[in-house]
Scaffold this motif. Structure first.
Motif, PDB file in Angstrom:
ATOM      1  N   GLY A  88       0.832  -1.210   0.000  1.00  0.00           N
ATOM      2  CA  GLY A  88       0.000   0.000   0.000  1.00  0.00           C
ATOM      3  C   GLY A  88       0.863   1.255   0.000  1.00  0.00           C
ATOM      4  O   GLY A  88       0.589   2.221  -0.732  1.00  0.00           O
ATOM      5  N   THR A  89       1.933   1.255   0.797  1.00  0.00           N
ATOM      6  CA  THR A  89       2.872   2.387   0.841  1.00  0.00           C
ATOM      7  C   THR A  89       3.568   2.544  -0.513  1.00  0.00           C
ATOM      8  O   THR A  89       3.689   3.655  -1.042  1.00  0.00           O
ATOM      9  N   PHE A  90       4.011   1.406  -1.076  1.00  0.00           N
ATOM     10  CA  PHE A  90       4.678   1.422  -2.386  1.00  0.00           C
ATOM     11  C   PHE A  90       3.758   2.013  -3.458  1.00  0.00           C
ATOM     12  O   PHE A  90       4.163   2.875  -4.246  1.00  0.00           O
ATOM     13  N   LEU A  91       2.494   1.576  -3.470  1.00  0.00           N
ATOM     14  CA  LEU A  91       1.530   2.060  -4.477  1.00  0.00           C
ATOM     15  C   LEU A  91       1.248   3.548  -4.308  1.00  0.00           C
ATOM     16  O   LEU A  91       1.094   4.268  -5.298  1.00  0.00           O
ATOM     17  N   MET A  92       1.196   3.996  -3.057  1.00  0.00           N
ATOM     18  CA  MET A  92       0.954   5.415  -2.791  1.00  0.00           C
ATOM     19  C   MET A  92       2.090   6.259  -3.397  1.00  0.00           C
ATOM     20  O   MET A  92       1.845   7.279  -4.039  1.00  0.00           O
ATOM     21  N   ILE A  93       3.331   5.778  -3.222  1.00  0.00           N
ATOM     22  CA  ILE A  93       4.508   6.487  -3.756  1.00  0.00           C
ATOM     23  C   ILE A  93       4.469   6.481  -5.292  1.00  0.00           C
ATOM     24  O   ILE A  93       4.642   7.523  -5.929  1.00  0.00           O
ATOM     25  N   LYS A  94       4.209   5.304  -5.867  1.00  0.00           N
ATOM     26  CA  LYS A  94       4.177   5.171  -7.341  1.00  0.00           C
ATOM     27  C   LYS A  94       3.051   6.011  -7.950  1.00  0.00           C
ATOM     28  O   LYS A  94       3.243   6.676  -8.971  1.00  0.00           O
ATOM     29  N   ASN A  95       1.882   5.972  -7.319  1.00  0.00           N
ATOM     30  CA  ASN A  95       0.720   6.696  -7.854  1.00  0.00           C
ATOM     31  C   ASN A  95       0.921   8.210  -7.791  1.00  0.00           C
ATOM     32  O   ASN A  95       0.522   8.933  -8.705  1.00  0.00           O
ATOM     33  N   LYS A  96       1.568   8.664  -6.722  1.00  0.00           N
ATOM     34  CA  LYS A  96       1.831  10.106  -6.565  1.00  0.00           C
ATOM     35  C   LYS A  96       2.759  10.582  -7.691  1.00  0.00           C
ATOM     36  O   LYS A  96       2.498  11.603  -8.338  1.00  0.00           O
ATOM     37  N   ALA A  97       3.812   9.814  -7.952  1.00  0.00           N
ATOM     38  CA  ALA A  97       4.760  10.176  -9.021  1.00  0.00           C
ATOM     39  C   ALA A  97       4.060  10.136 -10.385  1.00  0.00           C
ATOM     40  O   ALA A  97       4.282  11.000 -11.230  1.00  0.00           O
ATOM     41  N   TYR A  98       3.183   9.144 -10.566  1.00  0.00           N
ATOM     42  CA  TYR A  98       2.448   9.001 -11.839  1.00  0.00           C
ATOM     43  C   TYR A  98       1.516  10.197 -12.059  1.00  0.00           C
ATOM     44  O   TYR A  98       1.473  10.771 -13.147  1.00  0.00           O
ATOM     45  N   GLU A  99       0.795  10.591 -11.000  1.00  0.00           N
ATOM     46  CA  GLU A  99      -0.130  11.728 -11.102  1.00  0.00           C
ATOM     47  C   GLU A  99       0.624  13.032 -11.393  1.00  0.00           C
ATOM     48  O   GLU A  99       0.137  13.892 -12.117  1.00  0.00           O
ATOM     49  N   GLU A 100       1.813  13.132 -10.799  1.00  0.00           N
ATOM     50  CA  GLU A 100       2.616  14.347 -10.984  1.00  0.00           C
ATOM     51  C   GLU A 100       3.514  14.265 -12.225  1.00  0.00           C
ATOM     52  O   GLU A 100       4.338  15.148 -12.464  1.00  0.00           O
ATOM     53  N   LYS A 101       3.347  13.154 -12.992  1.00  0.00           N
ATOM     54  CA  LYS A 101       4.076  12.934 -14.259  1.00  0.00           C
ATOM     55  C   LYS A 101       5.590  13.121 -14.093  1.00  0.00           C
ATOM     56  O   LYS A 101       6.235  13.878 -14.805  1.00  0.00           O
ATOM     57  N   ARG A 102       6.129  12.394 -13.124  1.00  0.00           N
ATOM     58  CA  ARG A 102       7.573  12.503 -12.875  1.00  0.00           C
ATOM     59  C   ARG A 102       8.133  11.143 -12.446  1.00  0.00           C
ATOM     60  O   ARG A 102       7.377  10.229 -12.087  1.00  0.00           O
ATOM     61  N   ALA A 103       9.467  11.042 -12.478  1.00  0.00           N
ATOM     62  CA  ALA A 103      10.142   9.827 -12.000  1.00  0.00           C
ATOM     63  C   ALA A 103      10.172   9.844 -10.467  1.00  0.00           C
ATOM     64  O   ALA A 103       9.949  10.891  -9.851  1.00  0.00           O
ATOM     65  N   LEU A 104      10.455   8.694  -9.868  1.00  0.00           N
ATOM     66  CA  LEU A 104      10.560   8.630  -8.414  1.00  0.00           C
ATOM     67  C   LEU A 104      11.770   9.446  -7.948  1.00  0.00           C
ATOM     68  O   LEU A 104      12.815   9.428  -8.594  1.00  0.00           O
ATOM     69  N   SER A 105      11.611  10.142  -6.824  1.00  0.00           N
ATOM     70  CA  SER A 105      12.736  10.916  -6.269  1.00  0.00           C
ATOM     71  C   SER A 105      13.674   9.962  -5.518  1.00  0.00           C
ATOM     72  O   SER A 105      13.299   8.821  -5.202  1.00  0.00           O
ATOM     73  N   ILE A 106      14.876  10.430  -5.198  1.00  0.00           N
ATOM     74  CA  ILE A 106      15.849   9.610  -4.456  1.00  0.00           C
ATOM     75  C   ILE A 106      15.259   9.227  -3.100  1.00  0.00           C
ATOM     76  O   ILE A 106      15.377   8.075  -2.660  1.00  0.00           O
ATOM     77  N   ASP A 107      14.579  10.177  -2.442  1.00  0.00           N
ATOM     78  CA  ASP A 107      13.957   9.902  -1.135  1.00  0.00           C
ATOM     79  C   ASP A 107      12.894   8.807  -1.242  1.00  0.00           C
ATOM     80  O   ASP A 107      12.791   7.942  -0.374  1.00  0.00           O
ATOM     81  N   GLU A 108      12.113   8.863  -2.316  1.00  0.00           N
ATOM     82  CA  GLU A 108      11.057   7.855  -2.516  1.00  0.00           C
ATOM     83  C   GLU A 108      11.670   6.477  -2.766  1.00  0.00           C
ATOM     84  O   GLU A 108      11.177   5.478  -2.247  1.00  0.00           O
ATOM     85  N   ILE A 109      12.743   6.436  -3.551  1.00  0.00           N
ATOM     86  CA  ILE A 109      13.427   5.158  -3.829  1.00  0.00           C
ATOM     87  C   ILE A 109      13.970   4.576  -2.519  1.00  0.00           C
ATOM     88  O   ILE A 109      13.841   3.366  -2.262  1.00  0.00           O
ATOM     89  N   GLU A 110      14.535   5.434  -1.677  1.00  0.00           N
ATOM     90  CA  GLU A 110      15.060   4.986  -0.373  1.00  0.00           C
ATOM     91  C   GLU A 110      13.940   4.466   0.517  1.00  0.00           C
ATOM     92  O   GLU A 110      14.109   3.483   1.238  1.00  0.00           O
ATOM     93  N   LEU A 111      12.792   5.140   0.452  1.00  0.00           N
ATOM     94  CA  LEU A 111      11.630   4.729   1.255  1.00  0.00           C
ATOM     95  C   LEU A 111      11.148   3.337   0.816  1.00  0.00           C
ATOM     96  O   LEU A 111      10.812   2.494   1.651  1.00  0.00           O
ATOM     97  N   ILE A 112      11.127   3.106  -0.500  1.00  0.00           N
ATOM     98  CA  ILE A 112      10.710   1.796  -1.027  1.00  0.00           C
ATOM     99  C   ILE A 112      11.671   0.696  -0.552  1.00  0.00           C
ATOM    100  O   ILE A 112      11.240  -0.394  -0.180  1.00  0.00           O
ATOM    101  N   LYS A 113      12.966   1.001  -0.545  1.00  0.00           N
ATOM    102  CA  LYS A 113      13.968   0.009  -0.108  1.00  0.00           C
ATOM    103  C   LYS A 113      13.738  -0.441   1.332  1.00  0.00           C
ATOM    104  O   LYS A 113      14.097  -1.547   1.717  1.00  0.00           O
ATOM    105  N   LYS A 114      13.127   0.446   2.135  1.00  0.00           N
ATOM    106  CA  LYS A 114      12.872   0.113   3.548  1.00  0.00           C
ATOM    107  C   LYS A 114      11.676  -0.835   3.717  1.00  0.00           C
ATOM    108  O   LYS A 114      11.447  -1.363   4.802  1.00  0.00           O
ATOM    109  N   LEU A 115      10.894  -1.023   2.638  1.00  0.00           N
ATOM    110  CA  LEU A 115       9.740  -1.946   2.688  1.00  0.00           C
ATOM    111  C   LEU A 115      10.294  -3.367   2.455  1.00  0.00           C
ATOM    112  O   LEU A 115      10.101  -3.974   1.406  1.00  0.00           O
ATOM    113  N   ARG A 116      11.004  -3.864   3.472  1.00  0.00           N
ATOM    114  CA  ARG A 116      11.846  -5.058   3.270  1.00  0.00           C
ATOM    115  C   ARG A 116      11.081  -6.308   2.832  1.00  0.00           C
ATOM    116  O   ARG A 116      11.505  -7.008   1.925  1.00  0.00           O
TER     117      ARG A 116
END
Length: 269
Positions: free
Chosen positions: A121-149
């Protein structure tokens, strides 16, 4: 009526994937002249895809538990040998079913399923936000995803065991056939739960006490297996479609849920 067919693979059920599925469905529902029912049938497809995602996570968590069990049991075997051994077990439905049942008695896989779904759910929220804003994932977002072990570990296992969700939509002979296949088998007790929940729902429905069924089944401690199918049956009956004929679940080495939507019934509503 000409035949129309669309096939796709769902890797992550993101907003982008949902839009692509919706647009693909719209082409077929327009060809059948029943596009006004796309949202209703789409809700059923949504439920089936979520069920497939959940079932695949459960399958992989069982596989992971077996791996740990064999590693402690056969210390002389390498990780690679144990993985090959498990891949052989997965080809034998009865053997895997038996071992999976033992694992489920020993470990609370349901808690881990909920944990991975929360992380997803957290991963989808991050992906959907980037998709809506028509941009690639930020470094902070990529780091956040990595923590979803747990989520990341299971995503790697999906690739390792080549587990996918395949969606087919076809218009043929005055029916729209929608197939959702996950390339992992569902264990027998989950398949039985689907059948029994559908049967239980039908009894309440025939007695005119449909609402009671859903009140009595609010608890989803079994990861909600079966309840999603009862919701689909409810949707279809309300559209005047016989859910018993319209919904089929088949599981051997793959698990396929099929919706057969009679075009004429919806056209004549």
């Amino acid at each position: 009526m000409n035949s129309h067919r669309i096939i796709g693979i769902i890797r992550h059920y993101t907003r982008k994937a949902r839009e692509e599925i919706y647009n693909a469905g719209l082409l077929i529902f327009k060809a059948a002249a029943i596009e006004s029912y796309l949202d209703d049938i789409g809700a059923c497809v949504d439920e089936l895809i979520k069920n497939a995602v959940k079932a695949n996570y459960k399958h992989l968590l069982i596989v992971d538990a077996l791996q740990r069990q064999f590693q402690s049991q056969y210390k002389d075997k390498s990780d690679e040998q144990i993985k090959e051994y498990i891949k052989d077990i997965l080809k034998d439905k009865i053997k895997f079913d038996t071992l999976a049942t033992i694992v489920l008695k020993k470990e609370d896989i349901g808690i881990k399923v909920r944990e991975v779904l929360n992380q997803e759910g957290t991963f989808l929220m991050i992906k959907n936000k980037a998709y809506e804003e028509k941009r690639a994932l930020s470094i902070d977002e990529i780091e956040l995803i990595k923590k979803l072990r747990l989520f990341v570990a299971l995503q790697n296992k999906l690739k390792e065991y080549d587990i996918r969700i395949i969606l087919k939509i076809e218009l043929r002979d005055d029916f729209i056939y929608i197939e959702i296949t996950n390339t992992a088998p569902i264990i027998s007790q989950d398949l039985q739960r689907i059948y029994s929940k559908r049967e239980e729902y039908k009894k309440y429905k025939l007695a005119g006490r449909e609402y009671e069924f859903f009140i009595n089944n609010i608890d989803t401690s079994d990861s909600g297996f079966g309840l999603g199918y009862a919701k689909i049956d409810s949707y279809l009956y309300n559209l005047g479609i016989d859910a018993e004929k319209a919904v089929t679940v088949i599981s051997i080495n793959n698990t396929t849920a099929m919706l057969s939507i009679p075009v004429d019934i919806l056209k004549n509503k």
